[in-house]
Motif scaffolding. Structure first.
Motif, short mmCIF file in Angstrom:
data_model
loop_
_atom_site.label_atom_id
_atom_site.label_comp_id
_atom_site.label_asym_id
_atom_site.label_seq_id
_atom_site.Cartn_x
_atom_site.Cartn_y
_atom_site.Cartn_z
N ARG A 185 3.86 7.66 17.49
CA ARG A 185 3.72 6.21 17.68
C ARG A 185 2.25 5.83 17.84
O ARG A 185 1.78 4.85 17.24
CB ARG A 185 4.52 5.76 18.90
N ASP A 186 1.53 6.61 18.65
CA ASP A 186 0.10 6.34 18.82
C ASP A 186 -0.64 6.43 17.49
O ASP A 186 -1.55 5.63 17.21
CB ASP A 186 -0.50 7.33 19.82
N LEU A 187 -0.26 7.39 16.68
CA LEU A 187 -0.88 7.55 15.36
C LEU A 187 -0.70 6.28 14.53
O LEU A 187 -1.66 5.76 13.95
CB LEU A 187 -0.26 8.74 14.64
N PRO B 78 5.36 -0.81 5.90
CA PRO B 78 5.32 -1.51 7.20
C PRO B 78 5.31 -0.53 8.37
O PRO B 78 6.27 0.22 8.58
CB PRO B 78 6.60 -2.35 7.18
N ARG B 79 4.25 -0.56 9.12
CA ARG B 79 4.11 0.38 10.24
C ARG B 79 5.20 0.15 11.29
O ARG B 79 5.66 1.11 11.92
CB ARG B 79 2.73 0.25 10.88
N GLN B 80 5.59 -1.11 11.49
CA GLN B 80 6.59 -1.38 12.52
C GLN B 80 7.92 -0.71 12.21
O GLN B 80 8.61 -0.25 13.12
CB GLN B 80 6.78 -2.89 12.69
N VAL C 69 7.51 2.76 13.34
CA VAL C 69 7.54 2.81 14.80
C VAL C 69 8.99 2.68 15.29
O VAL C 69 9.41 3.38 16.22
CB VAL C 69 6.66 1.70 15.40
N ASP C 70 9.75 1.79 14.65
CA ASP C 70 11.15 1.62 15.04
C ASP C 70 11.96 2.90 14.79
O ASP C 70 12.88 3.22 15.55
CB ASP C 70 11.78 0.46 14.27
N GLU D 35 18.02 1.92 11.59
CA GLU D 35 16.62 2.16 11.94
C GLU D 35 16.15 3.55 11.56
O GLU D 35 14.95 3.84 11.66
CB GLU D 35 16.41 1.93 13.44
N THR D 36 17.07 4.42 11.14
CA THR D 36 16.69 5.79 10.76
C THR D 36 16.97 6.03 9.27
O THR D 36 16.07 5.90 8.45
CB THR D 36 17.43 6.80 11.64
#
Length: 284
Positions: A69-71, A99-101, A104-105, A131-132
């Motif tokens: 997530r930090d990445l 989309p990065r979000q 992250v999700d 989400e996966t």
């Protein structure tokens, strides 16, 4: 000097061969110029999906997921270029405007895997799968063809749920040993079971009914995915792994309670043939 992006793609592909053989084969059946980005995306997915398998307690697992997530949020400590999967994923994000979000999700959803909490109902199951597995299909579609990806989002949603349920059925013996269950509580309740009774393997007839209902839900979503119409040829490689779901779902319907102790996975050569056939016919 070798192109770093190509090197990362090659390493991701080689890693995927060990961590997710079916998606590795799907990459080989995809356009050559997209393989590196697809391999990076799939290798990232394999990394976050197997965190529960490599940690003994939830906290170290959450730390591993937090690193990813930090990445993605630009807060990673140290140089990520030393990690070919991370470097390849970031390259794919920039090149194909992923989309990065959404990524992250995907990570956030995987926190659920670290614990033994139940899925309360079908909506919770479909949300997790969305989400996966569904998100992964949609992201792969964006790499293959952004314009066509937008038109096939509904198919990705249903196909991902079917694929996720097939995966849960395949892993049910492992999940059961660690007291983990992805079969929603409302399905258990409808068949007169609770979570603990199911995991203990008591009342095989009712367990068979619950598994049949669970696999049937997967088949229902698979049918809905197919009913969305013919997929654009450009994005079809993103759906190749979905072609492996139906045999698992149908074997689960037939096997019933034996799924608790039986390996449902067809042999590797059969899966390879099915992927190749799907690639030619463009039908999953």
């Amino acid at each position: 000097m070798a192109d770093p992006a190509r090197q990362n793609g090659d390493i991701c592909l080689a890693t995927l061969r060990d961590t997710d053989r079916d998606r590795y084969l799907a990459c080989l059946l995809s356009p050559q110029d997209k393989r590196g980005a697809l391999a990076a995306l799939y290798a990232f997915n394999a990394e976050i999906a197997r965190v529960r398998d490599v940690v003994r307690e939830p906290l170290p697992g959450e730390i591993r997921l937090q690193w990813w997530r930090d990445l993605l949020e630009g807060n990673a400590q140290g140089d990520s270029t030393g990690n070919p999967i991370a470097a390849g994923l970031l390259e794919a994000i920039e090149t194909y405007r992923l989309p990065r979000q959404t990524l992250v999700d995907m990570i956030e959803a995987r926190i659920f895997d670290l614990y033994d909490d139940p899925l309360t109902d079908r909506n919770a199951l479909e949300g997790y799968a969305g989400e996966t597995a569904s998100a992964l299909i949609q992201l792969a579609s964006l790499i293959l063809s952004p314009a066509d990806a937008a038109r096939s989002a509904e198919s990705a949603g249903h196909a991902g749920v079917a694929q996720a349920i097939a995966g849960f059925l395949l892993l049910m013996p492992i999940h059961r040993r660690r007291h983990q269950l992805y079969l929603p509580l409302d399905i258990l309740s409808a068949t007169g079971l609770d979570r603990d009774t199911f995991l203990r393997g008591e009342n095989r007839s009712r367990i068979s009914a619950a598994i049949e209902a669970f696999a049937g839900l997967g088949l229902e979503h698979l049918s809905k995915a197919r009913q969305q119409g013919t997929l654009p040829a450009a994005v079809f490689p993103a759906y190749l792994p979905v072609a492996l779901a139906e045999p698992v779902l149908r074997r689960a319907v037939r096997g019933g309670a034996s799924v608790l102790d039986t390996v449902l996975q067809p042999p590797q050569w059969r899966r390879q043939l099915r992927l190749m056939k799907a690639s030619v016919t463009r039908r999953f």
